[in-house]
Scaffold this motif. Structure first.
Motif, PDB file in Angstrom:
ATOM      1  N   PRO A  81      47.656 -31.278 -21.955  1.00 12.75           N
ATOM      2  CA  PRO A  81      46.379 -30.805 -21.408  1.00 12.75           C
ATOM      3  C   PRO A  81      46.001 -29.462 -22.000  1.00 12.75           C
ATOM      4  O   PRO A  81      46.874 -28.654 -22.372  1.00 12.75           O
ATOM      5  CB  PRO A  81      46.651 -30.702 -19.909  1.00 12.75           C
ATOM      6  CG  PRO A  81      48.130 -30.571 -19.793  1.00 12.75           C
ATOM      7  CD  PRO A  81      48.715 -31.330 -20.935  1.00 12.75           C
ATOM      8  N   PRO A  82      44.705 -29.191 -22.137  1.00 10.66           N
ATOM      9  CA  PRO A  82      44.284 -27.874 -22.631  1.00 10.66           C
ATOM     10  C   PRO A  82      44.621 -26.789 -21.622  1.00 10.66           C
ATOM     11  O   PRO A  82      44.867 -27.057 -20.445  1.00 10.66           O
ATOM     12  CB  PRO A  82      42.774 -28.037 -22.782  1.00 10.66           C
ATOM     13  CG  PRO A  82      42.410 -29.114 -21.815  1.00 10.66           C
ATOM     14  CD  PRO A  82      43.570 -30.048 -21.788  1.00 10.66           C
ATOM     15  N   ALA A  83      44.652 -25.563 -22.122  1.00  7.73           N
ATOM     16  CA  ALA A  83      44.915 -24.419 -21.241  1.00  7.73           C
ATOM     17  C   ALA A  83      43.662 -24.136 -20.421  1.00  7.73           C
ATOM     18  O   ALA A  83      42.676 -23.612 -20.936  1.00  7.73           O
ATOM     19  CB  ALA A  83      45.305 -23.201 -22.066  1.00  7.73           C
ATOM     20  N   CYS A  84      43.689 -24.513 -19.166  1.00  6.56           N
ATOM     21  CA  CYS A  84      42.534 -24.342 -18.283  1.00  6.56           C
ATOM     22  C   CYS A  84      42.951 -23.596 -17.028  1.00  6.56           C
ATOM     23  O   CYS A  84      44.084 -23.734 -16.563  1.00  6.56           O
ATOM     24  CB  CYS A  84      41.951 -25.690 -17.874  1.00  6.56           C
ATOM     25  SG  CYS A  84      41.446 -26.772 -19.220  1.00  6.56           S
ATOM     26  N   THR A  85      42.017 -22.842 -16.478  1.00  3.72           N
ATOM     27  CA  THR A  85      42.193 -22.325 -15.125  1.00  3.72           C
ATOM     28  C   THR A  85      41.371 -23.201 -14.197  1.00  3.72           C
ATOM     29  O   THR A  85      40.316 -23.728 -14.586  1.00  3.72           O
ATOM     30  CB  THR A  85      41.726 -20.871 -15.002  1.00  3.72           C
ATOM     31  OG1 THR A  85      40.323 -20.785 -15.334  1.00  3.72           O
ATOM     32  CG2 THR A  85      42.515 -19.971 -15.956  1.00  3.72           C
ATOM     33  N   THR A 313      34.249 -34.138 -26.141  1.00  6.88           N
ATOM     34  CA  THR A 313      35.217 -34.306 -25.063  1.00  6.88           C
ATOM     35  C   THR A 313      34.615 -35.191 -23.970  1.00  6.88           C
ATOM     36  O   THR A 313      33.520 -34.920 -23.485  1.00  6.88           O
ATOM     37  CB  THR A 313      35.622 -32.954 -24.463  1.00  6.88           C
ATOM     38  OG1 THR A 313      36.252 -32.169 -25.468  1.00  6.88           O
ATOM     39  CG2 THR A 313      36.583 -33.137 -23.294  1.00  6.88           C
ATOM     40  N   LEU A 336      44.504 -33.254 -16.040  1.00  8.65           N
ATOM     41  CA  LEU A 336      44.451 -31.852 -15.644  1.00  8.65           C
ATOM     42  C   LEU A 336      45.075 -31.649 -14.269  1.00  8.65           C
ATOM     43  O   LEU A 336      45.187 -32.574 -13.467  1.00  8.65           O
ATOM     44  CB  LEU A 336      43.005 -31.352 -15.640  1.00  8.65           C
ATOM     45  CG  LEU A 336      42.239 -31.468 -16.968  1.00  8.65           C
ATOM     46  CD1 LEU A 336      40.885 -30.780 -16.843  1.00  8.65           C
ATOM     47  CD2 LEU A 336      43.039 -30.889 -18.129  1.00  8.65           C
ATOM     48  N   ARG A 355      33.733 -26.352 -22.308  1.00  8.21           N
ATOM     49  CA  ARG A 355      34.642 -25.346 -21.749  1.00  8.21           C
ATOM     50  C   ARG A 355      34.596 -25.236 -20.232  1.00  8.21           C
ATOM     51  O   ARG A 355      35.489 -24.634 -19.635  1.00  8.21           O
ATOM     52  CB  ARG A 355      34.341 -23.986 -22.386  1.00  8.21           C
ATOM     53  CG  ARG A 355      34.494 -23.984 -23.893  1.00  8.21           C
ATOM     54  CD  ARG A 355      34.297 -22.613 -24.486  1.00  8.21           C
ATOM     55  NE  ARG A 355      35.314 -21.684 -24.030  1.00  8.21           N
ATOM     56  CZ  ARG A 355      35.369 -20.400 -24.402  1.00  8.21           C
ATOM     57  NH1 ARG A 355      34.445 -19.914 -25.221  1.00  8.21           N
ATOM     58  NH2 ARG A 355      36.312 -19.617 -23.946  1.00  8.21           N
ATOM     59  N   THR A 356      33.570 -25.790 -19.606  1.00  5.74           N
ATOM     60  CA  THR A 356      33.466 -25.721 -18.147  1.00  5.74           C
ATOM     61  C   THR A 356      33.280 -27.132 -17.605  1.00  5.74           C
ATOM     62  O   THR A 356      32.401 -27.868 -18.055  1.00  5.74           O
ATOM     63  CB  THR A 356      32.293 -24.833 -17.716  1.00  5.74           C
ATOM     64  OG1 THR A 356      32.383 -23.565 -18.376  1.00  5.74           O
ATOM     65  CG2 THR A 356      32.315 -24.602 -16.207  1.00  5.74           C
ATOM     66  N   TRP A 368      36.907 -26.229 -13.521  1.00  2.00           N
ATOM     67  CA  TRP A 368      37.911 -25.906 -14.516  1.00  2.00           C
ATOM     68  C   TRP A 368      37.243 -25.110 -15.636  1.00  2.00           C
ATOM     69  O   TRP A 368      36.172 -25.489 -16.120  1.00  2.00           O
ATOM     70  CB  TRP A 368      38.525 -27.160 -15.122  1.00  2.00           C
ATOM     71  CG  TRP A 368      39.469 -27.932 -14.255  1.00  2.00           C
ATOM     72  CD1 TRP A 368      40.836 -27.922 -14.303  1.00  2.00           C
ATOM     73  CD2 TRP A 368      39.128 -28.857 -13.204  1.00  2.00           C
ATOM     74  NE1 TRP A 368      41.357 -28.775 -13.353  1.00  2.00           N
ATOM     75  CE2 TRP A 368      40.346 -29.359 -12.665  1.00  2.00           C
ATOM     76  CE3 TRP A 368      37.926 -29.310 -12.664  1.00  2.00           C
ATOM     77  CZ2 TRP A 368      40.388 -30.289 -11.628  1.00  2.00           C
ATOM     78  CZ3 TRP A 368      37.955 -30.228 -11.636  1.00  2.00           C
ATOM     79  CH2 TRP A 368      39.166 -30.708 -11.131  1.00  2.00           C
ATOM     80  N   HIS A 369      37.871 -24.028 -16.078  1.00  8.43           N
ATOM     81  CA  HIS A 369      37.436 -23.259 -17.244  1.00  8.43           C
ATOM     82  C   HIS A 369      38.506 -23.404 -18.323  1.00  8.43           C
ATOM     83  O   HIS A 369      39.642 -22.993 -18.115  1.00  8.43           O
ATOM     84  CB  HIS A 369      37.224 -21.788 -16.882  1.00  8.43           C
ATOM     85  CG  HIS A 369      36.108 -21.569 -15.895  1.00  8.43           C
ATOM     86  ND1 HIS A 369      34.787 -21.592 -16.250  1.00  8.43           N
ATOM     87  CD2 HIS A 369      36.147 -21.305 -14.564  1.00  8.43           C
ATOM     88  CE1 HIS A 369      34.035 -21.367 -15.185  1.00  8.43           C
ATOM     89  NE2 HIS A 369      34.843 -21.194 -14.138  1.00  8.43           N
ATOM     90  N   CYS A 370      38.127 -24.009 -19.434  1.00  9.08           N
ATOM     91  CA  CYS A 370      39.103 -24.346 -20.479  1.00  9.08           C
ATOM     92  C   CYS A 370      38.800 -23.598 -21.792  1.00  9.08           C
ATOM     93  O   CYS A 370      37.682 -23.193 -22.022  1.00  9.08           O
ATOM     94  CB  CYS A 370      39.101 -25.845 -20.736  1.00  9.08           C
ATOM     95  SG  CYS A 370      39.451 -26.850 -19.278  1.00  9.08           S
TER      96      CYS A 370
END
Length: 370
Positions: A81-85, A313, A336, A355-356, A368-370
């Motif tokens: 998975p991508p680095a997301c918060t 994506t 995620l 990215r969002t 999610w913010h990626c």
């Protein structure tokens, strides 16, 4: 609520798509005249067309050809998975159940619904801060553009929300109910209307006083999203095939990958990409990504697709060994993490830059913010 159905749309300053109501309507009338004098004698023939000059092969919807074979469905490849918060969406200051529907291409506006006393109510998050507009009572949101104009439904009729007002759109001839499901940066809206038990795809152009039905009534159809260049994506024949329109052209069927089952729908379009599904095994619909520029048709195994970014994506939910909010990029499926650190849930929509993302972690609306 405004008494002028189109007034709230006309103040929006947006880029020029090149579409004009007079040219679309004139071409539609000319097409109708040609059909009346016999041009439909060739409508049963399958034709190869291109999406806005691109390489994706399509065929006329009314021809009802067999499914077009594309790449075979493969086993589910996975990627890290991508680095997301991730965090829960902030709750509005009222009790009730909150749901999330869409995010605008810039990632600034998120729209959803609050089921609470006196409602339901529209909820708008702007830069993460929620509001419940007084004029949004009963408004069901479906899509939002970068200016914060929202496509939706009000009292079983297609509607738009802008500047604190919910406005019903003009009724398409002979229909009894409608939904505005997509909106582009210009303010053009697309959706579906009900007439005599059928769903009809409808276009509301910002510079036209009346809605335009797409391709007559020979098939049930629904238009789900509209790109800034005017390309419309959706489905024909009650979910029978994924399709596109570029008015005034007729519906064009998107090619389907080889695999089990039939059916299909294009659910979103952004940049060069279209996302949707084609074929299924039981209740599981096979996600597909189409590239408008190269003509590539790609099966995305393990994913139920909901939306696509301009970077390609595709987001939705995983039905593989690890169900939950998932996306497809870099050639594989990634699940995620939910806000509580677990899995489960689904991704609903994604910003243009990828990215969002908004959706659900478990049952909690999240971003999610990626």
């Amino acid at each position: 609520m405004s008494d002028d159905p189109m007034r709230v749309l006309t103040a929006l300053a947006v880029p020029d798509s090149g579409l004009r109501a007079e040219s679309v309507l004139a071409a539609a009338r000319a097409s109708a005249r040609r059909r009346r004098i016999g041009a439909l004698a060739a409508a049963g023939l399958a034709g190869a067309v291109a999406l806005t000059g691109t390489a994706v092969a399509v065929v006329r919807a009314e021809a009802r050809p067999p499914m077009v074979a594309g790449p075979a469905i493969a086993a589910v490849p996975t990627v890290p998975p991508p680095a997301c918060t991730v965090a829960p969406l902030a709750r509005p200051g009222r009790d009730g159940r909150v749901s999330v529907a869409a995010i605008d291409p810039s990632g600034r506006f998120v729209v959803g619904r609050l089921d609470a006393a006196g409602g339901p109510w529209l909820v708008v998050w702007t830069d993460g801060a929620p509001t419940v507009p007084a004029g949004g009572r009963g408004f069901e949101p479906h899509d939002v553009n970068a200016a914060g104009v929202i496509a939706g439904t009000l009292d079983h009729q297609a509607a738009v929300f802008r500047g604190g007002e919910a406005v019903r759109l003009p009724v398409y001839e002979g229909t009894t109910a409608a939904d505005a499901l997509g909106i582009n940066s210009r303010g053009d809206l697309v959706g579906a209307a009900d007439r005599n038990g059928r769903r009809l795809a409808v276009l509301w152009m910002i510079d036209a006083p009346n809605p335009l039905g797409l391709n007559g009534d020979t098939l049930s159809r629904s238009a789900g999203r509209i790109a800034d260049d005017g390309l419309i994506v959706g489905t024909v024949d009650n979910g029978g095939r994924a399709a596109t329109w570029l008015p005034p052209a007729r519906a064009a069927l998107l090619p389907a990958p080889a695999g089990p089952g039939e059916g299909g729908a294009a659910v979103d379009v952004a940049g060069d990409w279209i996302a949707g599904w084609a074929g299924h095994t039981g209740p599981r619909k096979q996600a597909v990504r189409w590239n408008r520029r190269t003509g590539a048709v790609e099966a995305l195994p393990g994913l139920a697709a909901r939306a696509v970014s301009a970077t390609g994506t595709v987001v939705g939910s995983s039905y593989g060994p690890t169900p939950g909010p998932a996306l497809w990029r870099d050639g594989g499926l990634a699940v995620l993490t939910a806000p509580d650190g677990g899995t489960g849930g689904a991704l609903v929509d994604i910003s243009a830059d990828g990215r969002t993302i908004v959706g659900y972690g478990g049952r909690t609306p999240a971003i999610w913010h990626c």
